[in-house]
Design a protein around this motif. Structure first.
Motif, PDB file in Angstrom:
ATOM      1  N   MET A   1     -19.272   8.032  41.101  1.00  0.00           N
ATOM      2  CA  MET A   1     -19.785   7.573  39.903  1.00  0.00           C
ATOM      3  C   MET A   1     -19.509   5.989  39.862  1.00  0.00           C
ATOM      4  O   MET A   1     -18.341   5.603  39.908  1.00  0.00           O
ATOM      5  CB  MET A   1     -18.851   8.065  38.414  1.00  0.00           C
ATOM      6  CG  MET A   1     -19.881   8.060  37.325  1.00  0.00           C
ATOM      7  SD  MET A   1     -18.559   8.564  35.815  1.00  0.00           S
ATOM      8  CE  MET A   1     -17.151   7.491  35.883  1.00  0.00           C
ATOM      9  N   ARG A   2     -20.739   5.358  39.350  1.00  0.00           N
ATOM     10  CA  ARG A   2     -20.637   3.842  39.264  1.00  0.00           C
ATOM     11  C   ARG A   2     -20.285   3.268  37.922  1.00  0.00           C
ATOM     12  O   ARG A   2     -19.666   1.911  37.902  1.00  0.00           O
ATOM     13  CB  ARG A   2     -22.045   3.439  39.337  1.00  0.00           C
ATOM     14  CG  ARG A   2     -22.765   3.894  40.677  1.00  0.00           C
ATOM     15  CD  ARG A   2     -21.863   3.364  42.017  1.00  0.00           C
ATOM     16  NE  ARG A   2     -22.403   2.173  42.375  1.00  0.00           N
ATOM     17  CZ  ARG A   2     -23.550   1.947  43.339  1.00  0.00           C
ATOM     18  NH1 ARG A   2     -24.079   2.685  44.164  1.00  0.00           N
ATOM     19  NH2 ARG A   2     -23.770   0.667  43.623  1.00  0.00           N
ATOM     20  N   ALA A   3     -19.904   3.893  37.029  1.00  0.00           N
ATOM     21  CA  ALA A   3     -19.566   3.498  35.789  1.00  0.00           C
ATOM     22  C   ALA A   3     -17.968   3.061  35.776  1.00  0.00           C
ATOM     23  O   ALA A   3     -17.326   3.900  36.752  1.00  0.00           O
ATOM     24  CB  ALA A   3     -19.584   4.471  34.592  1.00  0.00           C
ATOM     25  N   ASP A   4     -17.362   2.342  35.054  1.00  0.00           N
ATOM     26  CA  ASP A   4     -16.047   2.110  34.929  1.00  0.00           C
ATOM     27  C   ASP A   4     -15.134   3.402  34.827  1.00  0.00           C
ATOM     28  O   ASP A   4     -15.348   3.785  33.560  1.00  0.00           O
ATOM     29  CB  ASP A   4     -15.679   1.014  33.930  1.00  0.00           C
ATOM     30  CG  ASP A   4     -14.361   0.500  33.827  1.00  0.00           C
ATOM     31  OD1 ASP A   4     -14.071  -0.491  33.873  1.00  0.00           O
ATOM     32  OD2 ASP A   4     -13.419   1.470  33.913  1.00  0.00           O
ATOM     33  N   HIS A   5     -14.754   3.818  35.697  1.00  0.00           N
ATOM     34  CA  HIS A   5     -13.717   4.896  35.731  1.00  0.00           C
ATOM     35  C   HIS A   5     -12.738   5.038  34.511  1.00  0.00           C
ATOM     36  O   HIS A   5     -12.871   6.096  33.843  1.00  0.00           O
ATOM     37  CB  HIS A   5     -13.042   5.522  37.002  1.00  0.00           C
ATOM     38  CG  HIS A   5     -14.070   5.770  38.199  1.00  0.00           C
ATOM     39  ND1 HIS A   5     -13.672   6.443  39.367  1.00  0.00           N
ATOM     40  CD2 HIS A   5     -15.336   5.448  38.282  1.00  0.00           C
ATOM     41  CE1 HIS A   5     -14.539   6.704  40.174  1.00  0.00           C
ATOM     42  NE2 HIS A   5     -15.636   6.079  39.568  1.00  0.00           N
ATOM     43  N   GLU A   6     -12.154   3.908  34.411  1.00  0.00           N
ATOM     44  CA  GLU A   6     -11.167   3.853  33.382  1.00  0.00           C
ATOM     45  C   GLU A   6     -11.720   4.044  31.912  1.00  0.00           C
ATOM     46  O   GLU A   6     -11.136   4.843  31.082  1.00  0.00           O
ATOM     47  CB  GLU A   6     -10.498   2.618  33.428  1.00  0.00           C
ATOM     48  CG  GLU A   6      -8.748   2.648  33.074  1.00  0.00           C
ATOM     49  CD  GLU A   6      -8.281   1.464  33.143  1.00  0.00           C
ATOM     50  OE1 GLU A   6      -7.331   0.953  32.510  1.00  0.00           O
ATOM     51  OE2 GLU A   6      -8.485   0.526  34.158  1.00  0.00           O
TER      52      GLU A   6
ATOM     53  N   LEU B   1     -24.937   6.757  32.578  1.00  0.00           N
ATOM     54  CA  LEU B   1     -26.295   6.594  32.969  1.00  0.00           C
ATOM     55  C   LEU B   1     -26.786   5.234  33.269  1.00  0.00           C
ATOM     56  O   LEU B   1     -27.542   4.688  33.816  1.00  0.00           O
ATOM     57  CB  LEU B   1     -27.196   7.260  31.971  1.00  0.00           C
ATOM     58  CG  LEU B   1     -27.051   8.851  32.095  1.00  0.00           C
ATOM     59  CD1 LEU B   1     -27.792   9.598  31.204  1.00  0.00           C
ATOM     60  CD2 LEU B   1     -27.350   9.298  33.507  1.00  0.00           C
ATOM     61  N   ALA B   2     -25.987   4.224  32.172  1.00  0.00           N
ATOM     62  CA  ALA B   2     -26.221   2.922  32.483  1.00  0.00           C
ATOM     63  C   ALA B   2     -25.948   2.322  33.921  1.00  0.00           C
ATOM     64  O   ALA B   2     -26.719   1.622  34.403  1.00  0.00           O
ATOM     65  CB  ALA B   2     -25.755   1.995  31.128  1.00  0.00           C
ATOM     66  N   ALA B   3     -24.712   2.774  34.099  1.00  0.00           N
ATOM     67  CA  ALA B   3     -24.260   2.284  35.552  1.00  0.00           C
ATOM     68  C   ALA B   3     -24.953   2.948  36.748  1.00  0.00           C
ATOM     69  O   ALA B   3     -25.245   2.434  37.714  1.00  0.00           O
ATOM     70  CB  ALA B   3     -22.638   2.660  35.613  1.00  0.00           C
ATOM     71  N   HIS B   4     -25.446   3.985  36.372  1.00  0.00           N
ATOM     72  CA  HIS B   4     -26.164   4.753  37.374  1.00  0.00           C
ATOM     73  C   HIS B   4     -27.588   4.103  37.784  1.00  0.00           C
ATOM     74  O   HIS B   4     -28.080   3.773  38.912  1.00  0.00           O
ATOM     75  CB  HIS B   4     -26.580   6.535  37.070  1.00  0.00           C
ATOM     76  CG  HIS B   4     -27.529   7.003  37.744  1.00  0.00           C
ATOM     77  ND1 HIS B   4     -27.264   7.304  39.196  1.00  0.00           N
ATOM     78  CD2 HIS B   4     -28.812   7.566  37.485  1.00  0.00           C
ATOM     79  CE1 HIS B   4     -28.218   8.047  39.738  1.00  0.00           C
ATOM     80  NE2 HIS B   4     -29.112   8.101  38.858  1.00  0.00           N
ATOM     81  N   MET B   5     -28.164   3.656  36.685  1.00  0.00           N
ATOM     82  CA  MET B   5     -29.359   2.766  36.949  1.00  0.00           C
ATOM     83  C   MET B   5     -28.998   1.696  37.707  1.00  0.00           C
ATOM     84  O   MET B   5     -29.958   1.246  38.347  1.00  0.00           O
ATOM     85  CB  MET B   5     -29.771   2.597  35.482  1.00  0.00           C
ATOM     86  CG  MET B   5     -30.387   3.614  34.593  1.00  0.00           C
ATOM     87  SD  MET B   5     -31.831   4.529  35.209  1.00  0.00           S
ATOM     88  CE  MET B   5     -33.304   3.356  35.239  1.00  0.00           C
ATOM     89  N   ASP B   6     -27.981   0.945  37.310  1.00  0.00           N
ATOM     90  CA  ASP B   6     -27.796  -0.421  37.785  1.00  0.00           C
ATOM     91  C   ASP B   6     -27.113  -0.226  39.146  1.00  0.00           C
ATOM     92  O   ASP B   6     -27.036  -1.207  39.811  1.00  0.00           O
ATOM     93  CB  ASP B   6     -26.802  -1.099  36.689  1.00  0.00           C
ATOM     94  CG  ASP B   6     -26.751  -2.643  36.870  1.00  0.00           C
ATOM     95  OD1 ASP B   6     -28.021  -3.049  36.715  1.00  0.00           O
ATOM     96  OD2 ASP B   6     -25.827  -3.186  36.982  1.00  0.00           O
ATOM     97  N   GLY B   7     -26.921   1.102  39.657  1.00  0.00           N
ATOM     98  CA  GLY B   7     -26.039   1.024  40.955  1.00  0.00           C
ATOM     99  C   GLY B   7     -26.661   1.926  41.755  1.00  0.00           C
ATOM    100  O   GLY B   7     -27.606   1.690  42.611  1.00  0.00           O
ATOM    101  N   CYS B   8     -26.922   3.414  41.631  1.00  0.00           N
ATOM    102  CA  CYS B   8     -27.116   4.267  42.621  1.00  0.00           C
ATOM    103  C   CYS B   8     -28.870   4.128  42.708  1.00  0.00           C
ATOM    104  O   CYS B   8     -29.479   4.082  43.776  1.00  0.00           O
ATOM    105  CB  CYS B   8     -27.016   5.713  42.053  1.00  0.00           C
ATOM    106  SG  CYS B   8     -25.367   5.966  41.640  1.00  0.00           S
TER     107      CYS B   8
END
Lengths: 87, 87, 87, 87
Positions: free
Chosen positions: D1-6, D54-61
């Protein structure tokens, strides 16, 4: 717009007809819950139209943008749309 | 309907005008995301109208039904509405 | 609370178990969309629990308040809830 | 998962704590509307977590998939997600 113009337009005309109907219901001072139910039915039709527009957008504009090597703008739009839909 | 007829009608006429605008956007083959944004704006207006209708319904019909000692039907309608809004 | 305590608690324990599962997925750095799908599944369970709570509230507390001749507070709560659900 | 895990984990632990609180409220037979409000607050936290994922998913994966020339699967997932969010 990439979605089937005729299909989307037909939904919009149905929604417009329903709004005319609701305006008439208000003039005739019809029961609140009947007005409310018609309002929700009209929202559902617009929602259905929007789903068609966005499905075709993904399959059309977004795909083209990726294939042409310039996806950035489309991706930003999609990220903003997702965020809006989840708010 | 207990809500202010003029206010609700004005919102509905705005929504109708926007639908006319969207139909024109489709004819002119405008960009999907612009069509989608207008569709969502129109849904928001109908939602606002519905909130006004239901707030006045609670404050009018439902109150009257309770005061007249016959709240059953209104309560069943409200329970069904709540369930629908949460589905 | 008027809803079946056991049924609502069971849903909440399922939701809690899913959250534990998602925390583990994050530790294991699982795929975003899998995490997102589990998050939405957990939201659905809480929504279902809330529907049960509110259906029983309508059928219990609200009915009692009306029968006891003091419905005002419950009606104000319901109006606020409706407005929140439609926002 | 690309979002900040913490950050996401912290939200999930808050949600889990709230669910524990709601289970206790049910045991203590607390008022329906208080239970309902806590259920909605917990749903909001999960929704916020999902937006971050989902924001991090768009920006990452999604970005990676496009850059690597294999966006098809991600695009199909996104189209399905959009359709789900609008249903």
């Amino acid at each position: 717009m990439r979605a089937d113009h005729e299909q989307v337009s037909r939904l919009l005309k149905t929604a417009r007809g329903q709004i005319d109907g609701i305006l008439k219901m208000i003039e005739e001072d019809r029961y609140c819950m009947d007005v409310s139910n018609q309002l929700m039915a009209t929202q559902s039709i617009l929602k259905k139209a929007n789903r068609m527009v966005l499905a075709a957008h993904m399959d059309g504009c977004v795909r083209d943008a990726i294939e042409s090597g310039k996806p950035e703008e489309k991706m930003e739009e999609l990220a903003a749309l997702l965020d809006k839909l989840m708010s």
